[in-house]
Structures are given as C-alpha cells and as structure tokens.
Design a protein around this motif. Structure first.
Motif, PDB file in Angstrom:
ATOM      1  N   LEU A   1       0.833  -1.202   0.000  1.00  0.00           N
ATOM      2  CA  LEU A   1       0.000   0.000   0.000  1.00  0.00           C
ATOM      3  C   LEU A   1       0.868   1.252   0.000  1.00  0.00           C
ATOM      4  O   LEU A   1       0.548   2.237  -0.681  1.00  0.00           O
ATOM      5  CB  LEU A   1      -0.938  -0.008   1.213  1.00  0.00           C
ATOM      6  N   SER A   2       1.963   1.216   0.763  1.00  0.00           N
ATOM      7  CA  SER A   2       2.864   2.373   0.812  1.00  0.00           C
ATOM      8  C   SER A   2       3.486   2.641  -0.554  1.00  0.00           C
ATOM      9  O   SER A   2       3.615   3.799  -0.966  1.00  0.00           O
ATOM     10  CB  SER A   2       3.951   2.141   1.862  1.00  0.00           C
ATOM     11  N   ARG A   3       3.851   1.582  -1.275  1.00  0.00           N
ATOM     12  CA  ARG A   3       4.450   1.756  -2.613  1.00  0.00           C
ATOM     13  C   ARG A   3       3.459   2.392  -3.579  1.00  0.00           C
ATOM     14  O   ARG A   3       3.860   3.035  -4.549  1.00  0.00           O
ATOM     15  CB  ARG A   3       4.921   0.402  -3.164  1.00  0.00           C
ATOM     16  N   ASN A   4       2.191   2.214  -3.312  1.00  0.00           N
ATOM     17  CA  ASN A   4       1.147   2.820  -4.136  1.00  0.00           C
ATOM     18  C   ASN A   4       0.691   4.174  -3.598  1.00  0.00           C
ATOM     19  O   ASN A   4      -0.358   4.686  -3.993  1.00  0.00           O
ATOM     20  CB  ASN A   4      -0.056   1.871  -4.242  1.00  0.00           C
ATOM     21  N   ASN A   5       1.500   4.726  -2.668  1.00  0.00           N
ATOM     22  CA  ASN A   5       1.216   6.049  -2.087  1.00  0.00           C
ATOM     23  C   ASN A   5      -0.141   6.101  -1.393  1.00  0.00           C
ATOM     24  O   ASN A   5      -0.831   7.116  -1.417  1.00  0.00           O
ATOM     25  CB  ASN A   5       1.294   7.141  -3.163  1.00  0.00           C
ATOM     26  N   LEU A   6      -0.520   5.006  -0.763  1.00  0.00           N
ATOM     27  CA  LEU A   6      -1.765   4.936  -0.005  1.00  0.00           C
ATOM     28  C   LEU A   6      -1.432   4.923   1.484  1.00  0.00           C
ATOM     29  O   LEU A   6      -0.504   4.231   1.912  1.00  0.00           O
ATOM     30  CB  LEU A   6      -2.556   3.680  -0.374  1.00  0.00           C
ATOM     31  N   VAL A   7      -2.186   5.716   2.254  1.00  0.00           N
ATOM     32  CA  VAL A   7      -1.922   5.830   3.692  1.00  0.00           C
ATOM     33  C   VAL A   7      -3.160   5.356   4.456  1.00  0.00           C
ATOM     34  O   VAL A   7      -4.054   6.131   4.757  1.00  0.00           O
ATOM     35  CB  VAL A   7      -1.583   7.284   4.080  1.00  0.00           C
ATOM     36  N   PRO A   8      -3.226   4.068   4.798  1.00  0.00           N
ATOM     37  CA  PRO A   8      -4.397   3.543   5.515  1.00  0.00           C
ATOM     38  C   PRO A   8      -4.368   3.928   6.979  1.00  0.00           C
ATOM     39  O   PRO A   8      -3.302   4.230   7.534  1.00  0.00           O
ATOM     40  CB  PRO A   8      -4.251   2.028   5.347  1.00  0.00           C
ATOM     41  N   HIS A   9      -5.554   3.885   7.597  1.00  0.00           N
ATOM     42  CA  HIS A   9      -5.635   4.108   9.043  1.00  0.00           C
ATOM     43  C   HIS A   9      -5.501   2.786   9.789  1.00  0.00           C
ATOM     44  O   HIS A   9      -4.801   2.699  10.786  1.00  0.00           O
ATOM     45  CB  HIS A   9      -6.957   4.774   9.396  1.00  0.00           C
ATOM     46  N   LYS A  10      -6.176   1.757   9.295  1.00  0.00           N
ATOM     47  CA  LYS A  10      -6.097   0.424   9.894  1.00  0.00           C
ATOM     48  C   LYS A  10      -6.048  -0.620   8.785  1.00  0.00           C
ATOM     49  O   LYS A  10      -6.631  -0.450   7.723  1.00  0.00           O
ATOM     50  CB  LYS A  10      -7.319   0.137  10.777  1.00  0.00           C
ATOM     51  N   ILE A  11      -5.363  -1.730   9.074  1.00  0.00           N
ATOM     52  CA  ILE A  11      -5.309  -2.869   8.161  1.00  0.00           C
ATOM     53  C   ILE A  11      -5.610  -4.121   8.960  1.00  0.00           C
ATOM     54  O   ILE A  11      -5.013  -4.354  10.009  1.00  0.00           O
ATOM     55  CB  ILE A  11      -3.927  -3.008   7.502  1.00  0.00           C
ATOM     56  N   LYS A  12      -6.552  -4.933   8.488  1.00  0.00           N
ATOM     57  CA  LYS A  12      -6.845  -6.222   9.100  1.00  0.00           C
ATOM     58  C   LYS A  12      -6.776  -7.284   8.017  1.00  0.00           C
ATOM     59  O   LYS A  12      -7.485  -7.225   7.019  1.00  0.00           O
ATOM     60  CB  LYS A  12      -8.246  -6.214   9.747  1.00  0.00           C
ATOM     61  N   LEU A  13      -5.898  -8.282   8.223  1.00  0.00           N
ATOM     62  CA  LEU A  13      -5.652  -9.335   7.240  1.00  0.00           C
ATOM     63  C   LEU A  13      -6.181 -10.653   7.775  1.00  0.00           C
ATOM     64  O   LEU A  13      -5.906 -11.020   8.917  1.00  0.00           O
ATOM     65  CB  LEU A  13      -4.148  -9.419   6.971  1.00  0.00           C
ATOM     66  N   PHE A  14      -6.950 -11.392   6.939  1.00  0.00           N
ATOM     67  CA  PHE A  14      -7.605 -12.614   7.400  1.00  0.00           C
ATOM     68  C   PHE A  14      -7.494 -13.740   6.370  1.00  0.00           C
ATOM     69  O   PHE A  14      -7.343 -13.497   5.177  1.00  0.00           O
ATOM     70  CB  PHE A  14      -9.105 -12.380   7.629  1.00  0.00           C
ATOM     71  N   GLY A  15      -7.649 -14.979   6.884  1.00  0.00           N
ATOM     72  CA  GLY A  15      -8.010 -16.108   6.059  1.00  0.00           C
ATOM     73  C   GLY A  15      -6.884 -16.868   5.389  1.00  0.00           C
ATOM     74  O   GLY A  15      -5.790 -16.375   5.177  1.00  0.00           O
ATOM     75  N   LYS A  16      -7.179 -18.158   5.074  1.00  0.00           N
ATOM     76  CA  LYS A  16      -6.247 -18.984   4.330  1.00  0.00           C
ATOM     77  C   LYS A  16      -6.168 -18.521   2.877  1.00  0.00           C
ATOM     78  O   LYS A  16      -5.146 -18.654   2.222  1.00  0.00           O
ATOM     79  CB  LYS A  16      -6.671 -20.453   4.391  1.00  0.00           C
ATOM     80  N   LYS A  17      -7.287 -18.015   2.364  1.00  0.00           N
ATOM     81  CA  LYS A  17      -7.288 -17.350   1.067  1.00  0.00           C
ATOM     82  C   LYS A  17      -7.340 -15.859   1.392  1.00  0.00           C
ATOM     83  O   LYS A  17      -8.423 -15.301   1.524  1.00  0.00           O
ATOM     84  CB  LYS A  17      -8.483 -17.781   0.226  1.00  0.00           C
ATOM     85  N   PRO A  18      -6.205 -15.246   1.572  1.00  0.00           N
ATOM     86  CA  PRO A  18      -6.161 -13.941   2.250  1.00  0.00           C
ATOM     87  C   PRO A  18      -7.054 -12.873   1.618  1.00  0.00           C
ATOM     88  O   PRO A  18      -7.128 -12.736   0.394  1.00  0.00           O
ATOM     89  CB  PRO A  18      -4.684 -13.548   2.137  1.00  0.00           C
TER      90      PRO A  18
END
Length: 621
Positions: free
Chosen positions: A108-125
């Motif tokens: 996301l940083s490489r795409n110049n995006l600045v998120p507030h929160k990130i939540k990653l889930f799942g075996k198929k992410p």
C-alpha cells in the motif's frame, strides 16, 4: 526434522518471515497496556476474534445501515459526529497466498496509499483497510482495482462498517440491560483478588516481580527482537549472510552485541504524564476516574480507580481524587462509548519536577450551549483555585470539547486554556524546557536523561558534526547535543512541539539549531539532500509505528549519511524500518545498506514490559 509439505512450497524469504512472525509473537508475550492504550475510541471498533463473521460481513456491498431485531442499532456510532475510519472502509480480495501484514502495508505504501487500519484474514487472504478520509478511500479503490500483485489480480470493493461490539453482544443476549456487564462467569481467582490488584495487573503487569527479574525479562525480550532482526537481515541481503553467520557466533545468535538493559533511576511514581478514562466504576460507583479493567470489545466499560498503582505519582493521584469529587457532584453524566450519550470523557495530568501540574479535561458538550460550556469552565477554574481542588496544586488547566473530533488523535483537538500557566517547565540534563499540552516529552524524566546521555555517547560527535533530529518533539535530544556540534536540524509534525523547541533553544542560549514543522516523510528527503556535511549523524525517535517508508528510502539514498541512531519505543513495530535499512540495494531501495553495530535498552517503564531500544546503524562502504 522433515519440514511441513506446505512450507517447502514457500520461497526462502517467505519461510523466514513465517518463522520470524512466530518469534515476534513470543516476544510480545506479557506486554502491558499503558494508561493511554486502554482508551476505547470509535475508530477501534474491531472484533477480529471471529473470522467467520468478518468473512460474512465482507461478502456484501450493502451500504444501508440496519437496526437489529432487539432495536439496538449496531451501527449507530457511524451516525455520530465523531471520528471513525469505519465509514471509509474497503475490502481487498484475491491477495497473494502467504502474504503477511508487513507485505500488505509495504504494498500500500508503494502505491502512495496511507491507511488508518489494516486487518488481514483467512487462508485465502483478504483484507479490510480503512482510511481517514473519503478521498483516500476513493483513491485506493481506483489505484488497486485490477492491479496485479505477485501474479494475482486484486479485487476491491466497499465494505460495511464493523458492528459495535457491545451493541452486538446486547443483541445476542450477552449483556444485561440493568448493569451493561456481560453474562459471563467470573473466575474464582479473579473474585478472590481486589480491584486494585486486578487493575495493577492490567497497567503494570510486573508490579509484584523484583526489579532485577524485570530487567532480565526485558533483556530476554530484546534478545528475541535482535534474533528476529538477524534472521531478517540474512533473508533480505544475501551479501550479508557471511557477516551474519560470523556475528551470530560472536554474540550468541544475534547480529550485534546487546550492551544490556540500563535500569531506571526511579522505579515508582515515575510517570510525568497520565491519561485516565471516566466511566462507571467496576464496583458500581458512578463517575469513576481511572482505567478500564477489560476491553470494550469484550463487552465491558467498567473503570477502576488508579489510587493504588505504583507508577503514578502521589501528586497526580491528588488531582484525580479532587477531579473525581467534582464530577460526582456535578449534574453532568459520564460519557458512554456505547450510547454516545453523556459528557465527562477523559482526564490527562502532566507534572514536572519544577512542581507544576497541568490538567486537561476532555468533555463531550452534546447539546450544551456556548454560555453553558463557559459557565462550566469558570466553575472548574474556581474549584481548582478556591474550592476543594485547591490543595492539589493545579497550575495549568485546559478544557477540550471532544464532540466535534474528526481525527483519531487527541493531539489534533483544540484546547481552551481555562486557568493558570499555558505551559509546563522541566529541567533535563542541565537544560530548561517548555512543554505545551499536546507536545511529546518522555514520561520518565530521570530515565530519559539516561537514554539521551547514551545517545550522545554513541553519536561520536565533534564541532564539525551536523545532527538531524527526526521526530524531535520539544527538541530534547537535539538541544542536549547542541553544544558539542556545528548544527542541529530538528523535524517534528506537531506545531506546538516545534514552537516549544524554538523557545527552548532561546531559553538555553543555543543558536546553532533549526527546527522545521511538518511530516518527516515530506521534509526529510529535501532536508538531507541540502546538507553537504560529511560528518552527518541522524537520530530518529519516531512514534510506535516507526518511520514512514519514504524517510527510510531517503536515508538509504543519502550516501553521505554514515551513522544512524534509531530510538525505538516498540522494536517489533520498527522491525520493517530496521530491515529496510539493511536490505540489499534494488530498483526501489537505492544506496548502500546499513548494518547494526550495537544495541542498548533503557528501562523507561518499570513495572511493565516496555522499554526503549537504541540501535546504532553504520553504512557499509
């Protein structure tokens, strides 16, 4: 041992990250919860413990806000005029297999995006990502939709906000209507312990462990962090593998020597800044000032008084007692994070060794008029100057109306100066510092002197040196070194802190300093490129999340910068910075890499598992 078949399919780098992730979890065991961290804000409405519900809620583009069968609006919080990033939320599907949180954040940083929160889930992410503003969310939708990442075409769509945890529990019958507490059995060992012991376990989990043992625990924690860094360096820079192997033999498995954990000069009553929530007490006592015993997402808002905790100064406790007495006699109720009704929200107390006391009161005005707010402020000023609160010695009183907050940071909230001095003044390493209400200053002043002295010793400065002080706050580190160098340049994004730093330079007769206000990622690349000195040292002391990637990339490109001292208050969060400083040069990461030379921990937070970690990095010629 035969590796698991699934592991064999991963690249060497991914496997290393997988191992390091598990080691990192071990390193975080026993981490304490600071007074400020227990505050529940509307932007933190996440219940990640039930993945299935997250997946179900993510599979709908429905944007209509619903009221559940019991009449409780589980999405009410997004209707109120308070900050929440949940309304600027997207879901990213079809992520690469085995992608990590670190991978996604960097992508996301490489795409110049600045998120507030990130939540990653799942075996198929898949991931939920929230943003602070609508334009940032829309930019992410446009940039990421259909983009190919590691041979995967990403799919992006709007995501529903997260349901309020307590409202959801109430709907499921997990909370009684009369006391708002969960219908859960209480363990016998908890019933047998006093509330003061229980809250001590939350905010100072090492309070009943001898100090020497506390230091040993922290040393083991630091060694685990250095072990992770050692593995990561070898995985991201093959040219360093022989060096890593040699270092591990010399220093017992780590990439550099650990020069120990320096103890705090004071073990109790050391916090010069404390943040207290206001709510209904765990003992049923209304309008209690203290900390939460449990987490909001666990279904509890109960607050326990802080009068028996060992790290809070007696003077601070006097202010808390006086303020609690005042609000219990006032007609205004405490603010409810569930219903968003009520007024009293938080109290922050800052003190100094020069016997000054600053109190900042956070209040939700709801529908009160300006004259009513002005009358309340006048009553508070009178209470702390003429009334029962006079004896606690408040020298500076501020009032904040939190109903219109559009940011997750209290530091962005405007303050009304109600009474007394506008600033605190503190002495540190022979210098005199002015501190504004929102400005950062280390919470343990005596231990901060130990920390900054170590930084000065490591910097190896002389009269030809130029020092870049990144995230400089009120200028403490830079000003403490100014007499020994040619030039100090400080960068800080808090306007109040920069103004303090400039005043502090004048107060201490230091003219070889310059302080710039702005985000480090915006200012640093230009500033460092303008410096021609070959005797340049950078000192970075960023917030918990670490430096922005653009700052690290600028550091790597500036070949004339040979030495860097990184001061980390959360070493695990800063790990990506450490690795990027050391990784092999590439199309993205230009410039020769750095290597860690030595590390040192300083215990600024006795009775907790927290510490400050110093790592000296030197560039490889």
């Amino acid at each position: 041992m035969v590796p698991h078949r699934g592991c064999l399919q991963r690249s060497q780098e991914t496997l290393v990250k997988f191992i390091c992730k598990n080691l990192g979890n071990m390193a975080e065991e026993g981490a304490s919860i600071s007074p400020g961290a227990v505050e529940r804000e509307t932007c933190e409405l996440t219940d990640v413990s039930v993945m299935e519900e997250n997946e179900k809620s993510s599979r709908s583009n429905e944007t209509q806000i619903e009221t559940d069968e019991s009449g409780a609006d589980v999405y009410r919080y997004i209707k109120d005029d308070l900050f929440t990033s949940e309304i600027y939320k997207i879901e990213i599907q079809n992520l690469p297999k085995f992608v990590s949180f670190s991978d996604l954040r960097k992508f996301l940083s490489r795409n110049n995006l600045v998120p507030h929160k990130i939540k990653l889930f799942g075996k198929k992410p898949f991931a939920f990502v929230t943003f602070k503003e609508e334009k940032d969310r829309d930019q992410a939708m446009e940039v990421l939709q259909g983009q190919v990442w590691k041979n995967r075409n990403l799919h992006v769509r709007l995501a529903k906000p997260k349901a309020d945890p307590i409202a959801k529990k109430r709907k499921q019958g997990g909370i009684e209507d009369d006391d708002h507490e969960p219908k859960l059995p209480v363990p016998v060992e908890v019933l047998d312990r006093s509330l003061s012991e229980q809250i001590a376990d939350v905010v100072t989990p090492l309070w009943n462990i001898p100090y020497e043992e506390q230091l040993k625990k922290k040393e083991q924690n630091v060694l685990q962090v250095l072990g992770i860094l050692t593995t990561e360096i070898g995985a991201h820079n093959r040219a360093f593998v022989p060096w890593v192997f040699q270092q591990k033999k010399m220093y017992g498995g780590t990439c550099c020597p650990l020069e120990g954990v320096m103890p705090s000069p004071v073990l109790t009553e050391y916090r010069n800044k404390c943040e207290f929530l206001i709510g209904v007490g765990a003992n049923g006592e209304d309008k209690t000032v203290g900390w939460r015993l449990g987490k909001y997402k666990g279904g509890s808002c109960a607050v326990v008084e802080a009068f028996d905790t060992v790290h809070i100064p007696a003077k601070t406790k006097e202010v808390v007692k006086a303020f609690q007495k005042y609000i219990r006699s006032s007609p205004y109720s405490v603010y409810s994070p569930e219903t968003y009704e009520g007024h009293w929200k938080q109290l922050t107390v800052r003190i100094s060794r020069t016997k000054q006391v600053m109190a900042i009161i956070y209040f939700n005005p709801q529908k009160l008029t300006k004259p009513e707010i002005a009358e309340l402020q006048s009553e508070l000023a009178k209470y702390f100057t003429e009334g029962d609160g006079k004896d606690c010695g408040v020298t500076s009183l501020y009032f904040a109306e939190e109903g219109q907050r559009k940011s997750p940071n209290l530091e962005d909230l405007p303050l009304d100066h109600v009474h007394g001095d506008k600033y605190l003044y503190e002495d540190l390493l022979g210098l005199h510092f002015r501190i504004s209400p929102h400005a950062f200053f280390q919470v343990n002043t005596l231990a901060a002197e130990v920390l900054y002295s170590a930084v000065g010793d490591w910097a190896n400065l002389n009269q030809d040196s130029t020092v870049l002080d990144v995230c400089c706050g009120t200028g403490t580190i830079g000003l403490s070194l100014a007499k020994n160098v040619k030039k100090i340049i400080g960068i800080e994004m808090c306007q109040e802190a920069i103004e303090d730093a400039k005043v502090n330079a004048k107060r201490n007769g230091l003219s070889n300093v310059e302080f710039l206000c702005g985000k480090a990622e915006d200012l640093f690349p230009t500033v460092i490129n303008s410096i021609t000195s070959q005797n340049l040292v950078a000192i970075v002391d960023p917030p918990r999340a670490g430096l922005h990637s653009r700052v690290v990339l600028a550091i790597r490109r500036a070949e004339h910068l040979k030495r860097l001292i990184y001061v980390a208050c959360n070493a695990r969060a800063a790990m990506n910075n450490f690795v990027d400083l050391c990784r092999a040069s590439s199309h993205r990461v230009k410039g020769s890499p750095f290597r860690p030379v030595k590390a040192l921990a300083v215990d600024l937070f006795p009775q907790t598992m927290y510490y400050e970690l110093l790592i000296l990095f030197e560039r490889v010629e």
